[in-house]
Scaffold this motif. Structure first.
Motif, short mmCIF file in Angstrom:
data_model
loop_
_atom_site.label_atom_id
_atom_site.label_comp_id
_atom_site.label_asym_id
_atom_site.label_seq_id
_atom_site.Cartn_x
_atom_site.Cartn_y
_atom_site.Cartn_z
N LEU A 346 0.81 -1.22 0.00
CA LEU A 346 0.00 0.00 0.00
C LEU A 346 0.84 1.26 0.00
CD1 LEU A 346 -2.63 -1.16 2.67
CD2 LEU A 346 -2.79 -1.33 0.18
N ALA A 347 2.14 1.14 -0.24
CA ALA A 347 3.05 2.27 -0.07
C ALA A 347 2.80 3.41 -1.05
CB ALA A 347 4.50 1.79 -0.21
N PHE A 348 2.27 3.09 -2.25
CA PHE A 348 1.99 4.12 -3.25
C PHE A 348 0.49 4.40 -3.37
CE2 PHE A 348 6.08 3.02 -5.76
CZ PHE A 348 6.78 4.05 -5.11
N CYS A 349 -0.29 4.03 -2.35
CA CYS A 349 -1.75 4.07 -2.41
C CYS A 349 -2.23 3.08 -3.45
CB CYS A 349 -2.28 5.48 -2.70
SG CYS A 349 -1.89 6.66 -1.40
N LEU A 350 -3.52 3.12 -3.75
CA LEU A 350 -4.13 2.23 -4.73
C LEU A 350 -5.20 3.01 -5.48
CD1 LEU A 350 -4.66 -1.00 -2.57
CD2 LEU A 350 -2.85 -0.63 -4.26
#
Length: 412
Positions: A346-350
């Motif tokens: 989830l580090a770059f959002c989704l």
């Protein structure tokens, strides 16, 4: 509520104890307090993978919080747009950050900047990788991609540091906030004339591309381009800065995995993806639901801010096997989609707000880590142990002192 839970208190994400070791607090939050109200920050805090994933993907969770969180220092950016406006602006900027166009147009710039920084210390046998490489590489790349003077690298680095201080100022330090607002004014005074000049005299740089971008008669204003450049400076700089640092620290701390990556450079994306899961550059992002939403632990009322703890969700044992273990060969992290809106981490959002610069970050990491491994053998921590991480909103070692044996220099 059980007697045991009555005796527990939810961890305070602004406390010194949390800053020293958020991962222990993350476990407690996930297991016992998946939804907790933080009064000082006026936000709900969520920590389980499924809840954070929902907050990033479901339309009910908006980014209206960025109006007070980001706009004061950046101006109005694509991050706070929704609906057609967001789709249009994303379509205007995204082509410059796609794989083939990115590598062909800006690959030489990225490679040159990495090689220059590595060459400056490759013969020394020791380096603080944060100061000598990680904090400078992505900022220098962004300045050069925009086609701005290389003599301004240091100026942009100072602006980047000031804006990140503003964004990470969770405790509300007035001096830090004031410095961030001064930086916004300085950045605007610099960028608006540069944008106007580039409209009049376009080149083959990113700034010219943004000025010329048009879809169905719509284009970006000078202010919108300036805001996007400000966002790129911090979002693009901070993620790559801290990712390089954490990735190298993680590999040096796991020598067998370091050697595996050294001998098979195709594993660099996997090492990057696992770093994004295990020790992400950004640990928390906010959202704001437009209506009441039920999450694990209760109801979040419409209009309330929700702080999504990606650093906690990425280590949720409900989603990942052995989540506390760093493993570049992890089977439950799909490398084929690790840098897309369908990523497992989830580090770059989704979803619709997935980081538009994810492929730029991946390309920078591949170039930078390859150059570092080419320059250094027998890499070890100068102090004999991994350095501690620092930060709450964003997090990585603040210094990374390495000793190494200089590799024989080979030029193509």
């Amino acid at each position: 509520m059980t007697a045991r839970l009555e005796q527990l208190e939810p961890p305070d994400i602004l406390s010194a104890e949390f800053a020293r070791d958020p991962y222990a607090a993350y476990r407690l939050l996930r297991d016992e307090f998946p939804l907790v109200w933080h009064d000082a920050m006026q936000t709900y805090v969520i920590s389980r993978y499924d809840d954070v994933q929902r907050a990033f993907k479901e339309p009910v969770f908006t980014s209206e919080n960025y109006a007070w969180q980001l706009e004061p220092v950046h101006g109005r950016t694509i991050l706070q747009m929704e609906g057609r406006e967001h789709s249009m602006h994303r379509a205007l900027v995204a082509p410059a950050f796609r794989g083939k166009a990115l590598q062909e147009q800006f690959g030489p710039t990225i490679r040159r900047n990495s090689r220059e920084l590595v060459d400056a210390f490759r013969a020394d046998g020791q380096v603080d990788l944060v100061d000598a490489f990680a904090t400078r590489f992505p900022i220098n790349v962004i300045v050069d991609m925009l086609g701005l003077p290389r003599s301004d690298h240091a100026r942009f680095h100072a602006w980047y540091t000031s804006i990140m201080g503003f964004l990470g100022n969770l405790a509300g330090d007035e001096a830090v906030a004031a410095e961030g607002l001064r930086t916004k004014d300085e950045f605007e005074q610099y960028m608006i004339p540069a944008i106007r000049e580039r409209r009049a005299n376009p080149g083959d740089d990113l700034l010219s591309t943004l000025c010329a971008a048009e879809i169905d008669g719509e284009s970006m204003s000078d202010e919108e381009i300036k805001a996007f450049c400000s966002l790129l400076l911090t979002a693009g700089g901070e993620t790559t800065d801290k990712a390089v640092t954490s990735l190298m620290a993680n590999l040096v701390a796991h020598p067998a995995q370091l050697e595996a990556v050294r001998h098979d450079r195709s594993l660099i994306p996997a090492a990057f993806a696992e770093t994004l899961r295990w020790s992400p550059p950004v640990h928390m992002i906010m959202r704001q639901p437009s209506e009441d939403v039920e999450l694990s632990g209760g109801i979040v009322e419409a209009g309330r801010t929700v702080t999504c703890l990606m650093g906690a969700a990425n280590r949720d044992d409900r989603r990942f096997d052995r989540p506390e273990v760093f493993d570049v060969l992890r089977a439950d992290l799909d490398g084929s989609r690790a840098f897309s809106a369908a990523a497992d981490h989830l580090a770059f959002c989704l979803g619709r707000h997935f980081c538009v610069g994810a492929l730029l970050s991946l390309f920078e990491i591949e170039v930078g880590v390859n150059d570092l491994l080419d320059a250094m053998t027998d890499i070890r921590f100068a102090d004999g142990a991994p350095p501690p991480e620092a930060g709450v909103f964003t997090r990585a070692p603040s210094s990374l002192h390495l000793q190494f044996t200089p590799a024989a220099e080979e030029r193509p």
